[in-house]
Design a protein around this motif. Structure first.
Motif, PDB file in Angstrom:
ATOM      1  N   GLY A 122      10.152   3.516  -3.535  1.00 27.86           N
ATOM      2  CA  GLY A 122      10.274   4.891  -4.326  1.00 27.86           C
ATOM      3  C   GLY A 122       9.053   5.252  -5.159  1.00 27.86           C
ATOM      4  O   GLY A 122       8.390   4.512  -5.267  1.00 27.86           O
ATOM      5  N   LEU A 123       9.251   6.419  -5.795  1.00 25.79           N
ATOM      6  CA  LEU A 123       8.047   6.794  -6.414  1.00 25.79           C
ATOM      7  C   LEU A 123       8.336   7.977  -7.440  1.00 25.79           C
ATOM      8  O   LEU A 123       9.340   8.740  -7.222  1.00 25.79           O
ATOM      9  N   ILE A 124       7.543   7.972  -8.642  1.00 28.62           N
ATOM     10  CA  ILE A 124       8.112   8.626  -9.718  1.00 28.62           C
ATOM     11  C   ILE A 124       6.849   9.381  -9.986  1.00 28.62           C
ATOM     12  O   ILE A 124       5.804   8.302 -10.494  1.00 28.62           O
ATOM     13  N   ALA A 125       6.554  10.524  -9.978  1.00 31.84           N
ATOM     14  CA  ALA A 125       5.274  11.269 -10.627  1.00 31.84           C
ATOM     15  C   ALA A 125       5.344  11.269 -12.174  1.00 31.84           C
ATOM     16  O   ALA A 125       6.191  11.817 -12.590  1.00 31.84           O
ATOM     17  N   LEU A 126       4.374  10.727 -12.594  1.00 34.88           N
ATOM     18  CA  LEU A 126       4.334  10.646 -14.360  1.00 34.88           C
ATOM     19  C   LEU A 126       3.371  11.742 -14.991  1.00 34.88           C
ATOM     20  O   LEU A 126       2.208  11.855 -14.121  1.00 34.88           O
TER      21      LEU A 126
ATOM     22  N   VAL B 180       0.888  -1.132  -0.014  1.00 34.71           N
ATOM     23  CA  VAL B 180      -0.031  -0.109   0.015  1.00 34.71           C
ATOM     24  C   VAL B 180       1.023   1.186   0.160  1.00 34.71           C
ATOM     25  O   VAL B 180       2.070   1.185   0.511  1.00 34.71           O
ATOM     26  N   ASP B 181       0.542   2.153  -0.897  1.00 33.93           N
ATOM     27  CA  ASP B 181       1.114   3.509  -0.281  1.00 33.93           C
ATOM     28  C   ASP B 181      -0.080   4.461  -0.371  1.00 33.93           C
ATOM     29  O   ASP B 181      -1.290   4.307  -0.468  1.00 33.93           O
ATOM     30  N   PHE B 182       0.175   5.540   0.449  1.00 33.83           N
ATOM     31  CA  PHE B 182      -0.711   6.530   1.244  1.00 33.83           C
ATOM     32  C   PHE B 182      -0.204   7.732   1.625  1.00 33.83           C
ATOM     33  O   PHE B 182       1.021   8.072   1.681  1.00 33.83           O
ATOM     34  N   GLU B 183      -1.167   8.594   1.639  1.00 30.37           N
ATOM     35  CA  GLU B 183      -0.621   9.909   2.134  1.00 30.37           C
ATOM     36  C   GLU B 183      -0.308  10.223   3.593  1.00 30.37           C
ATOM     37  O   GLU B 183      -0.892   9.238   4.312  1.00 30.37           O
ATOM     38  N   GLU B 184       0.454  10.886   4.139  1.00 32.17           N
ATOM     39  CA  GLU B 184       1.022  10.904   5.470  1.00 32.17           C
ATOM     40  C   GLU B 184      -0.051  11.018   6.663  1.00 32.17           C
ATOM     41  O   GLU B 184       0.155  10.250   7.682  1.00 32.17           O
ATOM     42  N   HIS B 185      -1.151  11.725   6.352  1.00 25.86           N
ATOM     43  CA  HIS B 185      -2.292  11.580   7.315  1.00 25.86           C
ATOM     44  C   HIS B 185      -2.948  10.250   7.484  1.00 25.86           C
ATOM     45  O   HIS B 185      -3.687  10.074   8.628  1.00 25.86           O
ATOM     46  N   LEU B 186      -2.640   9.339   6.651  1.00 25.54           N
ATOM     47  CA  LEU B 186      -3.308   7.953   6.850  1.00 25.54           C
ATOM     48  C   LEU B 186      -2.205   7.078   7.425  1.00 25.54           C
ATOM     49  O   LEU B 186      -2.591   5.673   7.712  1.00 25.54           O
ATOM     50  N   ARG B 187      -0.742   7.375   7.887  1.00 26.43           N
ATOM     51  CA  ARG B 187      -0.064   6.623   8.256  1.00 26.43           C
ATOM     52  C   ARG B 187      -0.617   5.712   9.527  1.00 26.43           C
ATOM     53  O   ARG B 187      -0.254   4.524   9.646  1.00 26.43           O
ATOM     54  N   SER B 188      -1.215   6.299  10.453  1.00 31.33           N
ATOM     55  CA  SER B 188      -1.568   5.324  11.457  1.00 31.33           C
ATOM     56  C   SER B 188      -2.547   4.531  11.297  1.00 31.33           C
ATOM     57  O   SER B 188      -2.659   3.480  11.809  1.00 31.33           O
TER      58      SER B 188
END
Length: 131
Positions: free
Chosen positions: A127-131, A105-113
């Motif tokens: 890693g992530l590349i914005a396309l 899963v990847d997620f925005e920081e506010h969903l970390r917990s």
């Protein structure tokens, strides 16, 4: 009434588009979710209260050992009741049953917990590349 969770649940596009708009605070789209999921997904989990779709998560697969969850969404008035964590738990169980070895899963920081504490994911380098 009890919330029911259904693997590869039968939903209509209007209900899922409405849930996405509510959950993500956006306008109602006209996405053909049924076609998208049938083409790309291992499966999905629907959460229902009565006949209302109140939660959803999509599980895609690489064809091998890896599965990925996308589009986790819970209706605003059902948040903080464990619906999202239950959706992810069913997704993990079904991905395991399909012989996947990893669930990403990847997620925005506010969903970390939510993902680390409520769902049991652990932190890994990525890693992530914005396309």
């Amino acid at each position: 009434m009890a919330i029911e969770y259904e693997w590869r649940g039968d939903f209509d596009n209007a209900s899922l588009n409405g849930l996405h708009a509510d959950g993500f605070g956006s306008l109602v789209a006209q996405t053909d979710w049924r076609a998208r999921l049938e083409r790309h997904s291992l499966g999905w989990v629907c959460a229902w209260e009565n006949d209302s779709l109140i939660g959803f998560v999509n599980v895609v697969r690489d064809g091998g050992a890896h599965a990925f969850i996308l589009d986790t969404v819970v209706a605003r008035h059902f948040r903080s009741r464990g619906v999202g964590a239950a959706l992810v738990a069913v997704a993990a169980k079904e991905a395991c049953a399909a012989k996947c070895e990893w669930l990403h899963v990847d997620f925005e920081e506010h969903l970390r917990s939510f993902y680390f504490d409520a769902c049991g994911f652990r932190e890994t380098p990525a890693g992530l590349i914005a396309l």
